[in-house]
Scaffold this motif. Structure first.
Motif, PDB file in Angstrom:
ATOM      1  N   LEU A 127       0.837  -1.193   0.000  1.00  0.00           N
ATOM      2  CA  LEU A 127       0.000   0.000   0.000  1.00  0.00           C
ATOM      3  C   LEU A 127       0.879   1.252   0.000  1.00  0.00           C
ATOM      4  CD1 LEU A 127      -2.592  -1.241   2.663  1.00  0.00           C
ATOM      5  CD2 LEU A 127      -2.791  -1.359   0.166  1.00  0.00           C
ATOM      6  N   PRO A 128       0.327   2.428  -0.289  1.00  0.00           N
ATOM      7  CA  PRO A 128       1.136   3.653  -0.396  1.00  0.00           C
ATOM      8  C   PRO A 128       1.475   4.252   0.970  1.00  0.00           C
ATOM      9  CG  PRO A 128      -1.149   4.171  -0.860  1.00  0.00           C
ATOM     10  CD  PRO A 128      -1.083   2.678  -0.689  1.00  0.00           C
ATOM     11  N   TYR A 129       2.227   3.510   1.746  1.00  0.00           N
ATOM     12  CA  TYR A 129       2.526   3.912   3.124  1.00  0.00           C
ATOM     13  C   TYR A 129       3.286   5.231   3.210  1.00  0.00           C
ATOM     14  CZ  TYR A 129       1.432  -1.005   4.023  1.00  0.00           C
ATOM     15  OH  TYR A 129       0.812  -2.224   4.085  1.00  0.00           O
ATOM     16  N   ARG A 130       4.107   5.522   2.203  1.00  0.00           N
ATOM     17  CA  ARG A 130       4.950   6.727   2.289  1.00  0.00           C
ATOM     18  C   ARG A 130       4.125   8.008   2.306  1.00  0.00           C
ATOM     19  NH1 ARG A 130       7.620   7.058  -3.795  1.00  0.00           N
ATOM     20  NH2 ARG A 130       5.737   6.518  -4.944  1.00  0.00           N
ATOM     21  N   ARG A 131       2.826   7.917   2.003  1.00  0.00           N
ATOM     22  CA  ARG A 131       1.967   9.100   2.073  1.00  0.00           C
ATOM     23  C   ARG A 131       1.765   9.576   3.510  1.00  0.00           C
ATOM     24  NH1 ARG A 131      -2.756   7.194  -2.263  1.00  0.00           N
ATOM     25  NH2 ARG A 131      -1.454   7.322  -4.138  1.00  0.00           N
ATOM     26  N   ASP A 132       2.048   8.715   4.469  1.00  0.00           N
ATOM     27  CA  ASP A 132       1.936   9.100   5.877  1.00  0.00           C
ATOM     28  C   ASP A 132       3.308   9.493   6.398  1.00  0.00           C
ATOM     29  OD1 ASP A 132       1.750   8.771   8.877  1.00  0.00           O
ATOM     30  OD2 ASP A 132      -0.314   8.288   8.339  1.00  0.00           O
ATOM     31  N   PRO A 133       3.414  10.590   7.127  1.00  0.00           N
ATOM     32  CA  PRO A 133       4.718  11.009   7.646  1.00  0.00           C
ATOM     33  C   PRO A 133       5.241  10.130   8.773  1.00  0.00           C
ATOM     34  CG  PRO A 133       3.000  12.466   8.445  1.00  0.00           C
ATOM     35  CD  PRO A 133       2.349  11.568   7.435  1.00  0.00           C
ATOM     36  N   GLY A 134       4.380   9.308   9.373  1.00  0.00           N
ATOM     37  CA  GLY A 134       4.814   8.466  10.481  1.00  0.00           C
ATOM     38  C   GLY A 134       5.463   7.175  10.020  1.00  0.00           C
ATOM     39  N   LEU A 135       5.747   6.314  10.989  1.00  0.00           N
ATOM     40  CA  LEU A 135       6.342   5.016  10.695  1.00  0.00           C
ATOM     41  C   LEU A 135       5.260   3.951  10.530  1.00  0.00           C
ATOM     42  CD1 LEU A 135       9.398   4.806  13.144  1.00  0.00           C
ATOM     43  CD2 LEU A 135       9.391   5.438  10.711  1.00  0.00           C
ATOM     44  N   VAL A 136       5.597   2.949   9.757  1.00  0.00           N
ATOM     45  CA  VAL A 136       4.763   1.765   9.576  1.00  0.00           C
ATOM     46  C   VAL A 136       5.456   0.612  10.279  1.00  0.00           C
ATOM     47  CG1 VAL A 136       3.757   0.175   7.900  1.00  0.00           C
ATOM     48  CG2 VAL A 136       3.951   2.613   7.355  1.00  0.00           C
ATOM     49  N   LEU A 137       4.834   0.061  11.311  1.00  0.00           N
ATOM     50  CA  LEU A 137       5.405  -1.084  12.014  1.00  0.00           C
ATOM     51  C   LEU A 137       4.647  -2.323  11.558  1.00  0.00           C
ATOM     52  CD1 LEU A 137       7.336  -2.332  14.011  1.00  0.00           C
ATOM     53  CD2 LEU A 137       5.736  -1.767  15.849  1.00  0.00           C
ATOM     54  N   TYR A 138       5.342  -3.207  10.886  1.00  0.00           N
ATOM     55  CA  TYR A 138       4.700  -4.323  10.197  1.00  0.00           C
ATOM     56  C   TYR A 138       5.214  -5.660  10.736  1.00  0.00           C
ATOM     57  CZ  TYR A 138       2.777  -6.770   6.050  1.00  0.00           C
ATOM     58  OH  TYR A 138       2.084  -7.588   5.205  1.00  0.00           O
TER      59      TYR A 138
END
Length: 357
Positions: free
Chosen positions: A250-261
């Motif tokens: 998904l386009p996670y980079r659109r969010d300024p926060g971190l993605v913990l996966y």
């Protein structure tokens, strides 16, 4: 002893952790993959993440999942996430089937399993003060728009879809579209601008469609029945969200926060039909702000059969349900070691132990 987890970092995530450490307050999105029983290997991490670490740094967060990932995220959004994850692990592990079974039987079993997991508390997932749940499903279009529950129609439609996907993901988009059931307080704006070949529709979650959306998200074609005409959503036939979004590219980079996966493997492929196509593995900027955590090969080698639980175990163990339940329960117990190691790393990240994508 080798570490039980592997950590991969996107470039933006690495830079942020290098300067600020890994702060729970920075975590904005938690994705959860489809994958059936494989999701059980993340049980220890789920309990630690939603029972201890993230609650200590309250902020609005998006929890998004497909199939068992959607079930895990729904459990995480309940008022007592640890108890909910324990129910999920127990009831999922203890599901049993006779030697001959049809899709209707499996669907009834899965609906009852979900009832046991939610335990009458499903509405809490819609009212959590900070968590914003999103459930991914796949809606049939074209030849899969209306299979009318006829097995040969389903088989023919999915064979055509699989053949198209082997050529390109864009071909698969002619057979199904993504439908995101989302928290009504979050319009899922980060997903609304086109980011891949698939059409995407959105439906707000409420008390009338939560259960149906969660069942649909895990309805494997030809194994379970499709879910039809979900309230508040476009009419039609709904299947497992992992068909389009197996590992949630998904386009996670659109969010300024971190993605913990927390993930059951150390790579990402877009759809379920891509898992046997190594050239479809993702290494792009969408993962820039991601921290991906998965079981290490040495950890898996010590589990029964040298692997995590998977759907093939239902055939492998056959009617020896007790042996499968024993081995899955052992693997789930071992997942606590993954959680303990991740907790130590989060407290003092050693970037030398983390690779890129």
């Amino acid at each position: 002893m080798d570490a039980p987890i592997v950590i991969r970092l996107g470039q933006r995530a690495r830079q942020r952790i290098a300067t600020e450490g890994l702060q729970a307050l920075d975590v904005a999105i938690v994705p959860a993959a489809a994958g059936g029983p494989k999701g059980l290997i993340l049980h220890g991490i789920d309990k630690w993440l939603f029972g201890e670490w993230l609650p200590a740094a309250p902020r609005e967060r998006r929890l998004i999942g497909a199939s068992i990932g959607a079930w895990r995220m729904a459990a995480s959004a309940l008022a007592d996430p640890v108890a909910a994850h324990k129910r999920l692990a127990h009831y999922y592990t203890h599901q049993t089937y006779p030697d001959k079974v049809d899709a209707a039987y499996v669907s009834r079993t899965v609906r009852a399993l979900l009832d046991d997991v939610l335990d009458g508390h499903g509405g809490e997932a819609l009212r959590h003060p900070l968590h914003r749940l999103a459930v991914i499903t796949a809606r049939g279009i074209g030849p899969l728009a209306d299979t009318r529950g006829v097995r040969w129609r389903e088989m023919a439609g999915f064979l055509l879809a699989a053949a198209g996907n082997a050529v390109s993901r864009a071909r698969l988009a002619q057979a199904m579209e993504r439908v995101v059931f989302h928290d009504a307080r979050d319009d899922s704006a980060w997903l609304r601008e086109q980011f891949d070949a698939f059409g995407t529709a959105f439906a707000a979650l409420d008390e009338t469609n939560l259960h149906a959306a969660l069942v649909a998200s895990g309805s494997i074609p030809l194994v379970l029945e499709a879910v039809t005409d979900i309230p508040g959503a476009p009419p039609g036939t709904y299947w497992d969200g992992g068909l389009i979004d197996y590992h949630l590219h998904l386009p996670y980079r659109r969010d300024p926060g971190l993605v913990l996966y927390p993930h059951f493997t150390d790579y990402i492929v877009p759809g379920w039909l891509d898992k046997s196509l190594p050239w479809r593995r993702v290494k792009d900027a969408a993962l820039d702000n991601m921290v991906l955590v998965s079981p290490s090969p040495s950890f898996l080698a010590r589990l029964p059969n040298g692997k995590m639980p998977d759907r093939a175990d239902f055939q492998r163990y056959g009617q020896n349900h007790a042996a499968r339940i024993r081995d899955w329960t052992f693997a789930i117990g071992e997942s606590e070691r993954m959680a303990e190691t991740l907790a130590r790393w989060a407290e003092k990240p050693d970037l030398k132990l983390a690779s890129g994508f």
